[in-house]
Design a protein around this motif. Structure first.
Motif, PDB file in Angstrom:
ATOM      1  N   ALA A 181       0.394  -1.367  -0.171  1.00  0.00           N
ATOM      2  CA  ALA A 181      -0.225  -0.155  -0.149  1.00  0.00           C
ATOM      3  C   ALA A 181       1.038   1.170   0.018  1.00  0.00           C
ATOM      4  O   ALA A 181       1.866   1.848   0.398  1.00  0.00           O
ATOM      5  CB  ALA A 181      -0.761   0.109   1.115  1.00  0.00           C
ATOM      6  N   ARG A 182       0.497   2.409   0.061  1.00  0.00           N
ATOM      7  CA  ARG A 182       0.510   3.668  -0.042  1.00  0.00           C
ATOM      8  C   ARG A 182       0.506   4.325   1.490  1.00  0.00           C
ATOM      9  O   ARG A 182      -0.337   4.578   1.415  1.00  0.00           O
ATOM     10  CB  ARG A 182       0.580   4.784  -1.323  1.00  0.00           C
ATOM     11  CG  ARG A 182       1.147   6.050  -1.017  1.00  0.00           C
ATOM     12  CD  ARG A 182       0.410   7.187  -1.702  1.00  0.00           C
ATOM     13  NE  ARG A 182      -1.606   7.027  -1.378  1.00  0.00           N
ATOM     14  CZ  ARG A 182      -2.237   7.817  -0.524  1.00  0.00           C
ATOM     15  NH1 ARG A 182      -1.757   8.508   0.220  1.00  0.00           N
ATOM     16  NH2 ARG A 182      -4.105   8.152  -0.494  1.00  0.00           N
ATOM     17  N   SER A 183       1.925   5.058   1.944  1.00  0.00           N
ATOM     18  CA  SER A 183       2.035   5.546   2.732  1.00  0.00           C
ATOM     19  C   SER A 183       0.376   6.223   3.262  1.00  0.00           C
ATOM     20  O   SER A 183       0.751   7.134   1.832  1.00  0.00           O
ATOM     21  CB  SER A 183       3.253   5.424   4.027  1.00  0.00           C
ATOM     22  OG  SER A 183       3.858   4.358   3.313  1.00  0.00           O
ATOM     23  N   HIS A 184      -0.468   6.163   4.429  1.00  0.00           N
ATOM     24  CA  HIS A 184      -1.714   7.340   4.390  1.00  0.00           C
ATOM     25  C   HIS A 184      -2.012   7.166   5.837  1.00  0.00           C
ATOM     26  O   HIS A 184      -1.616   6.081   6.586  1.00  0.00           O
ATOM     27  CB  HIS A 184      -2.620   7.747   3.521  1.00  0.00           C
ATOM     28  CG  HIS A 184      -3.131   6.238   3.725  1.00  0.00           C
ATOM     29  ND1 HIS A 184      -2.910   5.380   2.754  1.00  0.00           N
ATOM     30  CD2 HIS A 184      -4.350   6.064   3.838  1.00  0.00           C
ATOM     31  CE1 HIS A 184      -4.193   4.684   3.012  1.00  0.00           C
ATOM     32  NE2 HIS A 184      -4.716   5.336   3.617  1.00  0.00           N
ATOM     33  N   ILE A 185      -2.016   8.627   6.037  1.00  0.00           N
ATOM     34  CA  ILE A 185      -3.058   8.923   7.257  1.00  0.00           C
ATOM     35  C   ILE A 185      -4.762   8.529   6.558  1.00  0.00           C
ATOM     36  O   ILE A 185      -4.855   9.389   6.233  1.00  0.00           O
ATOM     37  CB  ILE A 185      -3.090   9.810   7.913  1.00  0.00           C
ATOM     38  CG1 ILE A 185      -1.258   9.971   8.399  1.00  0.00           C
ATOM     39  CG2 ILE A 185      -3.761  10.043   9.204  1.00  0.00           C
ATOM     40  CD1 ILE A 185      -0.400  11.472   9.079  1.00  0.00           C
ATOM     41  N   ALA A 186      -5.312   7.522   7.460  1.00  0.00           N
ATOM     42  CA  ALA A 186      -6.654   7.822   6.887  1.00  0.00           C
ATOM     43  C   ALA A 186      -7.380   7.566   8.113  1.00  0.00           C
ATOM     44  O   ALA A 186      -6.550   8.081   9.469  1.00  0.00           O
ATOM     45  CB  ALA A 186      -6.811   6.343   6.598  1.00  0.00           C
ATOM     46  N   ASP A 187      -8.922   8.215   8.284  1.00  0.00           N
ATOM     47  CA  ASP A 187      -9.360   8.402   8.808  1.00  0.00           C
ATOM     48  C   ASP A 187      -9.428   7.825  10.517  1.00  0.00           C
ATOM     49  O   ASP A 187      -9.967   7.491  11.945  1.00  0.00           O
ATOM     50  CB  ASP A 187     -10.694   8.608   8.820  1.00  0.00           C
ATOM     51  CG  ASP A 187     -11.323   9.652   7.909  1.00  0.00           C
ATOM     52  OD1 ASP A 187     -10.399  10.464   7.998  1.00  0.00           O
ATOM     53  OD2 ASP A 187     -12.277   9.669   7.078  1.00  0.00           O
ATOM     54  N   ASP A 188      -9.581   6.065  10.078  1.00  0.00           N
ATOM     55  CA  ASP A 188      -9.129   5.209  11.562  1.00  0.00           C
ATOM     56  C   ASP A 188      -7.965   4.683  11.831  1.00  0.00           C
ATOM     57  O   ASP A 188      -7.692   3.542  12.628  1.00  0.00           O
ATOM     58  CB  ASP A 188     -11.086   4.463  11.349  1.00  0.00           C
ATOM     59  CG  ASP A 188     -10.618   3.588   9.752  1.00  0.00           C
ATOM     60  OD1 ASP A 188      -9.649   3.826   9.705  1.00  0.00           O
ATOM     61  OD2 ASP A 188     -11.474   2.282   9.780  1.00  0.00           O
ATOM     62  N   GLU A 189      -6.899   4.532  10.714  1.00  0.00           N
ATOM     63  CA  GLU A 189      -5.569   4.058  10.861  1.00  0.00           C
ATOM     64  C   GLU A 189      -4.545   4.977   9.677  1.00  0.00           C
ATOM     65  O   GLU A 189      -4.968   6.063   9.306  1.00  0.00           O
ATOM     66  CB  GLU A 189      -5.944   2.304  10.108  1.00  0.00           C
ATOM     67  CG  GLU A 189      -6.353   2.692   8.797  1.00  0.00           C
ATOM     68  CD  GLU A 189      -6.302   1.379   8.980  1.00  0.00           C
ATOM     69  OE1 GLU A 189      -6.408   0.175   8.836  1.00  0.00           O
ATOM     70  OE2 GLU A 189      -6.653   1.230   6.763  1.00  0.00           O
TER      71      GLU A 189
END
Length: 229
Positions: free
Chosen positions: A96-104
């Motif tokens: 996956a692409r590293s990112h900040i999601a709403d819940d993780e």
């Protein structure tokens, strides 16, 4: 580089960092929440004996402060980190692409580089937000920062240099947005007033509505932000 040693105190042991500073006028002692250690600063000709005397005189205070520090949280798969003071787990997803999601917090790449990728992601996000906030507030104040950087500072959440350069602790990413907003307003106000006089605080309060609440939050929760990573 600090010289570390483990020193027995009244109720246990403390990791102590010895630091010699040429401009220090006296022996001083502080807690480094990031390292979970004590820092003793000595003047150029100060003796370690004087540092030890200061440590032993304040041993109970030192032990209380160290015991009050939250547990350190490493950047590993499954660890929970409070982005914007909202806990989210790190999820390692190699493809996956590293990112900040709403819940993780999703982190790609190899396991061996996971901790570094978490740090890089959080620092980049902190810089993006604080650059934006700084320029928005500077426009409101009629000023302009020379540059905006993020660092891993120990004693200050932000700073404003005489040349107009602003710097922030990347660990503000763990604080609520209102606290990030206040720190940006505080440093931008220093572009106009390089002091903490009445006009400075008046400008801060025109740039953010969060001054009192944010100052109180940082006083209570600030050490916790140093325990991540």
């Amino acid at each position: 580089m600090h010289e570390y040693e483990t020193i027995p105190l009244q109720r246990g042991e403390a990791r102590v960092a010895w630091k010699r500073h040429p401009r220090a006028r006296r022996v001083s002692l502080r807690i480094d929440p990031r390292a979970g250690s004590v820092v003793i600063t000595l003047p150029k000709r100060g003796s370690r004996r004087a540092g030890m005397d200061l440590l032993m005189t304040h041993a109970a205070w030192v032990e209380d402060r160290l015991a009050a520090l939250p547990e350190a949280v490493a950047f590993v798969d499954g660890a929970w980190l409070p982005v914007d003071d909202r806990p989210r787990p790190i999820r390692h997803a190699p493809g996956a692409r590293s990112h900040i999601a709403d819940d993780e917090i999703v982190i790609g790449g190899e396991t061996a580089f996971l901790a570094r990728r978490v740090s890089d992601l959080l620092r980049a996000e902190a810089r993006r937000r604080l650059v934006r906030l700084s320029h928005e507030k500077a426009t409101q104040a009629g000023s302009a920062p020379r540059r905006v950087t993020v660092k891993d500072t120990v004693s200050r959440w932000g700073s404003c240099a005489p040349d107009g350069a602003l710097a922030y602790s990347w660990r503000l990413i763990f604080a609520p947005p209102s606290v990030q907003d206040y720190v940006a307003a505080h440093e931008v106000a220093h572009l106009t007033h390089m002091n903490h006089g009445p006009r400075f605080w008046a400008l801060v309060r025109t740039l953010t509505p969060h001054t009192e609440a944010a100052v109180d939050w940082l006083r209570r929760e600030g050490p916790r932000l140093m325990r991540y990573g």
